[in-house]
Write an enzyme that holds these catalytic residues in place. Sequence first.
Site, short mmCIF file in Angstrom:
data_model
loop_
_atom_site.label_atom_id
_atom_site.label_comp_id
_atom_site.label_asym_id
_atom_site.label_seq_id
_atom_site.Cartn_x
_atom_site.Cartn_y
_atom_site.Cartn_z
N CYS A 73 -7.08 5.82 4.49
CA CYS A 73 -8.00 4.86 5.08
C CYS A 73 -8.38 3.78 4.07
O CYS A 73 -8.93 4.08 3.00
CB CYS A 73 -9.26 5.58 5.58
SG CYS A 73 -10.45 4.49 6.39
N VAL A 74 -8.13 2.53 4.42
CA VAL A 74 -8.49 1.42 3.53
C VAL A 74 -10.00 1.20 3.53
O VAL A 74 -10.55 0.63 2.58
CB VAL A 74 -7.76 0.13 3.94
CG1 VAL A 74 -6.26 0.28 3.76
CG2 VAL A 74 -8.08 -0.25 5.38
#
Length: 282
Positions: A118-119
């Site tokens: 997840c960025v």
Amino acid sequence: VLTIIAVSSYTVVFVIYGPMTLEDGPRKVSSYFIIVTYLFLAFMMVWSYFTTVLTDPGTVPTNWQPSTESAEVPSSSNSRRAPGMGARWCKRCLKWKPDRCHHCSVCGRCVLKMDHHCVWVVNCVGGCNYKFFILFLVYTFMTSVMSVITLMPHFLKIFGYDGDGNDLDAHESTFVFISVVLDGSFAFSVAGFLAMHLTLVGSNTTTIEMYEKKRSSPWRYDKGRRMNFEQVFGQNILHWFVPMHFATDASLLENSCGIGEAEPLFDISMPSTSYATNEVQP
């Protein structure tokens, strides 16, 4: 994410409802209630966010070895065994990886029960921080919705939909407008993402396994909605809303990550009634 919450917090607490607490009358009590509730949700959101960021998503225990009957012998072929059929050999890490474990190309290592990288949280989301990630989505959605609801009457004043007229100055109007637009858009986008992940929790599936599930029916990890939920959030309802792992839920977490109880992820030697930890041991 934190910038949006900071702007909204400033608008709700300092621009609109903070000044109302200095007045006399029923608006004073309601303003205090709104401020306390909003700050609580914002605090829980920030706590969940940083717990997701700082918690190891799930490291394969050192020298972990699969049982003989479940191991898939390393070979040069590209064939892969169907999900749930035993441990596999990671050709990048050059070691065994448990069932439901996947190699993250961004992190450069294998992650237990990996869901996705997840960025938003600059981290992988795996078995050991999946609960925190979902709570982050829940509290983000609730905080954004509350901001929109509490600011909407003042937002409508800007466009003249209030018979009393707009009593906000340019500074207040600007922050109310920005907060409602940002929080409304954010809540809408998070709602779909949250609904998807709650559905995955209900079927004991990760985002990666969502595509594999179509080839495996019935889904071997599905233990019923309640048990699936408890593997992520724990058995005690008081634990569900707190971004922490508790010792009483350690065995559920270890089993869901595919390592059983051969080498615990958590040190649970202390009394379970008083011990809780977010730390993942190597």
